[in-house]
Design a protein around this motif. Sequence first.
Motif, PDB file in Angstrom:
ATOM      1  N   THR A  35       0.822  -1.200   0.000  1.00  0.00           N
ATOM      2  CA  THR A  35       0.000   0.000   0.000  1.00  0.00           C
ATOM      3  C   THR A  35       0.863   1.259   0.000  1.00  0.00           C
ATOM      4  N   LEU A  36       1.982   1.206   0.719  1.00  0.00           N
ATOM      5  CA  LEU A  36       2.913   2.335   0.711  1.00  0.00           C
ATOM      6  C   LEU A  36       3.508   2.530  -0.685  1.00  0.00           C
ATOM      7  N   ALA A  37       3.866   1.413  -1.321  1.00  0.00           N
ATOM      8  CA  ALA A  37       4.446   1.502  -2.668  1.00  0.00           C
ATOM      9  C   ALA A  37       3.442   2.114  -3.646  1.00  0.00           C
ATOM     10  N   ARG A  38       2.190   1.668  -3.533  1.00  0.00           N
ATOM     11  CA  ARG A  38       1.153   2.194  -4.424  1.00  0.00           C
ATOM     12  C   ARG A  38       0.874   3.663  -4.140  1.00  0.00           C
ATOM     13  N   ALA A  39       0.878   4.004  -2.849  1.00  0.00           N
ATOM     14  CA  ALA A  39       0.605   5.391  -2.477  1.00  0.00           C
ATOM     15  C   ALA A  39       1.680   6.310  -3.056  1.00  0.00           C
ATOM     16  N   ARG A  40       2.913   5.843  -3.033  1.00  0.00           N
ATOM     17  CA  ARG A  40       4.012   6.638  -3.578  1.00  0.00           C
ATOM     18  C   ARG A  40       3.836   6.842  -5.076  1.00  0.00           C
ATOM     19  N   ASP A  41       3.486   5.744  -5.779  1.00  0.00           N
ATOM     20  CA  ASP A  41       3.346   5.825  -7.239  1.00  0.00           C
ATOM     21  C   ASP A  41       2.110   6.612  -7.655  1.00  0.00           C
ATOM     22  N   ALA A  42       1.006   6.390  -6.942  1.00  0.00           N
ATOM     23  CA  ALA A  42      -0.274   6.929  -7.410  1.00  0.00           C
ATOM     24  C   ALA A  42      -0.666   8.222  -6.703  1.00  0.00           C
ATOM     25  N   GLY A  43       0.082   8.589  -5.679  1.00  0.00           N
ATOM     26  CA  GLY A  43      -0.266   9.793  -4.937  1.00  0.00           C
ATOM     27  C   GLY A  43      -1.488   9.618  -4.050  1.00  0.00           C
ATOM     28  N   ASP A  44      -1.676   8.400  -3.512  1.00  0.00           N
ATOM     29  CA  ASP A  44      -2.803   8.177  -2.603  1.00  0.00           C
ATOM     30  C   ASP A  44      -2.610   8.953  -1.304  1.00  0.00           C
ATOM     31  N   GLU A  65       5.889   0.020  15.102  1.00  0.00           N
ATOM     32  CA  GLU A  65       6.472  -0.716  13.959  1.00  0.00           C
ATOM     33  C   GLU A  65       5.979  -0.114  12.631  1.00  0.00           C
ATOM     34  N   ILE A  66       4.699   0.211  12.585  1.00  0.00           N
ATOM     35  CA  ILE A  66       4.135   0.820  11.376  1.00  0.00           C
ATOM     36  C   ILE A  66       4.813   2.163  11.095  1.00  0.00           C
ATOM     37  N   ARG A  67       4.984   2.982  12.149  1.00  0.00           N
ATOM     38  CA  ARG A  67       5.614   4.304  11.951  1.00  0.00           C
ATOM     39  C   ARG A  67       7.041   4.160  11.419  1.00  0.00           C
ATOM     40  N   ASP A  68       7.766   3.109  11.903  1.00  0.00           N
ATOM     41  CA  ASP A  68       9.104   2.854  11.371  1.00  0.00           C
ATOM     42  C   ASP A  68       9.061   2.573   9.878  1.00  0.00           C
ATOM     43  N   ARG A  69       8.113   1.688   9.507  1.00  0.00           N
ATOM     44  CA  ARG A  69       8.007   1.314   8.082  1.00  0.00           C
ATOM     45  C   ARG A  69       7.631   2.526   7.222  1.00  0.00           C
ATOM     46  N   VAL A  70       6.715   3.326   7.764  1.00  0.00           N
ATOM     47  CA  VAL A  70       6.254   4.510   7.024  1.00  0.00           C
ATOM     48  C   VAL A  70       7.422   5.493   6.829  1.00  0.00           C
ATOM     49  N   ASP A  71       8.220   5.689   7.889  1.00  0.00           N
ATOM     50  CA  ASP A  71       9.363   6.591   7.782  1.00  0.00           C
ATOM     51  C   ASP A  71      10.358   6.092   6.746  1.00  0.00           C
ATOM     52  N   GLU A  72      10.611   4.762   6.787  1.00  0.00           N
ATOM     53  CA  GLU A  72      11.523   4.168   5.800  1.00  0.00           C
ATOM     54  C   GLU A  72      11.038   4.421   4.386  1.00  0.00           C
ATOM     55  N   ALA A  73       9.718   4.282   4.196  1.00  0.00           N
ATOM     56  CA  ALA A  73       9.148   4.437   2.856  1.00  0.00           C
ATOM     57  C   ALA A  73       9.104   5.900   2.438  1.00  0.00           C
ATOM     58  N   GLY A  74       9.107   6.791   3.402  1.00  0.00           N
ATOM     59  CA  GLY A  74       9.066   8.213   3.086  1.00  0.00           C
ATOM     60  C   GLY A  74       7.765   8.656   2.432  1.00  0.00           C
ATOM     61  N   VAL A  75       6.681   8.004   2.802  1.00  0.00           N
ATOM     62  CA  VAL A  75       5.368   8.379   2.248  1.00  0.00           C
ATOM     63  C   VAL A  75       4.542   9.008   3.374  1.00  0.00           C
ATOM     64  N   GLU A  76       4.037  10.182   3.120  1.00  0.00           N
ATOM     65  CA  GLU A  76       3.248  10.850   4.153  1.00  0.00           C
ATOM     66  C   GLU A  76       2.001  10.029   4.483  1.00  0.00           C
ATOM     67  N   THR A  77       1.878   9.614   5.747  1.00  0.00           N
ATOM     68  CA  THR A  77       0.827   8.682   6.138  1.00  0.00           C
ATOM     69  C   THR A  77       0.323   9.009   7.539  1.00  0.00           C
ATOM     70  N   ALA A  78      -0.984   8.995   7.699  1.00  0.00           N
ATOM     71  CA  ALA A  78      -1.548   9.154   9.042  1.00  0.00           C
ATOM     72  C   ALA A  78      -1.680   7.779   9.681  1.00  0.00           C
ATOM     73  N   VAL A  79      -1.304   7.665  10.948  1.00  0.00           N
ATOM     74  CA  VAL A  79      -1.450   6.385  11.651  1.00  0.00           C
ATOM     75  C   VAL A  79      -2.332   6.610  12.874  1.00  0.00           C
ATOM     76  N   THR A  80      -3.350   5.745  13.029  1.00  0.00           N
ATOM     77  CA  THR A  80      -4.265   5.932  14.140  1.00  0.00           C
ATOM     78  C   THR A  80      -4.676   4.583  14.713  1.00  0.00           C
ATOM     79  N   GLN A  81      -5.076   4.548  15.960  1.00  0.00           N
ATOM     80  CA  GLN A  81      -5.564   3.295  16.548  1.00  0.00           C
ATOM     81  C   GLN A  81      -7.084   3.310  16.598  1.00  0.00           C
ATOM     82  N   LEU A  82      -7.679   2.151  16.273  1.00  0.00           N
ATOM     83  CA  LEU A  82      -9.131   2.008  16.349  1.00  0.00           C
ATOM     84  C   LEU A  82      -9.468   0.911  17.350  1.00  0.00           C
ATOM     85  N   PRO A  83      -9.703   1.266  18.590  1.00  0.00           N
ATOM     86  CA  PRO A  83     -10.050   0.243  19.576  1.00  0.00           C
ATOM     87  C   PRO A  83     -11.475  -0.266  19.352  1.00  0.00           C
ATOM     88  N   GLY A  84     -11.786  -1.398  19.932  1.00  0.00           N
ATOM     89  CA  GLY A  84     -13.132  -1.959  19.795  1.00  0.00           C
ATOM     90  C   GLY A  84     -13.171  -3.051  18.744  1.00  0.00           C
TER      91      GLY A  84
END
Lengths: 136, 175
Positions: A35-44, A65-84
């Motif tokens: 999804t990160l790769a696609r977001a980079r290519d397609a501008g998601d 762990e997700i934030r680490d991966r996102v930083d590595e990919a260098g794609v601007e991404t919001a990360v949030t937790q959804l409890p329940g």
Amino acid sequence: MQAGSFLRPGVASSGMKVLLGMGGSPDGFDALEETLARARDAGDELTVAVLDTSDDHDPDDVESEIRDRVDEAGVETAVTQLPGHPGSQLSQFAEREEFDRIVIGGGQRSPMGKIELGEVAEFVLLNADTTVTLVR
Amino acid sequence: MTGRTYPDETADSFPKPPISLTDAEGREIRIEESGVADFDRLVEMYDAFDPADRAQGIPPVKEEAVREWLDTLLSEESVNVVAVHDGSPVGHAILVPDSEVAYELAVFVLHDYQSAGIGTKLLEALLGSGQAADVEKVWLTVERWNEPAIALYKKLGFETSNAESFELEMAIRLS
């Protein structure tokens, strides 16, 4: 009329608003990479929701762990937790925030190699009003 | 793998291979124990497998993926039987150990050999081999719409062990 004149929407702004839901299992992280790769290519415009899927994965650990991966990919991404309840929270969040697409992992493999769709995948596929992509 | 239950009662005794039979089309079929030594023959069989008969992502379609898949499955710990016609395998049934001292079952029969009674005999022989190898618990998953398969598993003694997941899960106690 010139050919293609109305299929030219300012070149690159064609990305989708994408919501990836994951709980911490390997298929979720595979989906994250794709999804990160696609977001980079397609501008998601990408948001990753950490789901409360089981006692096996601590959501805070998964988030970092997700934030680490996102930083590595260098794609601007919001990360949030959804409890329940994971499936229902993800589906409702997608509707409320008007996402174009939900992305989820494509399931784990049994000892035989059979694909096993989990409870979250089944719930989201059957109940979400948003289009769903399963990542293989 | 949550909530899987096994029948309280032990299943009947199943026949052990080798078993010879004449199938519904009059073909002479022999059911034999199998394993790593059959690797190449099984790759050939799965190369001929109709992709429309796949279930839950297996068998893989490309030969390289078939090899990788069989490489994992055909270990010393798994239990294998094949149905052979004219010297070549036309069906394969297998028990693969999981991480909980139980075995996952799967059975594959080439399209032209389906609905001829081979699958039933193959499964009986597999469960017989399993009993001989002291396998106690066996489970499988099957697509909910696949009523003929579900009926066959029931006839062999399998009971529904988890009805809450995407696929129907069934289990049997062999010994």
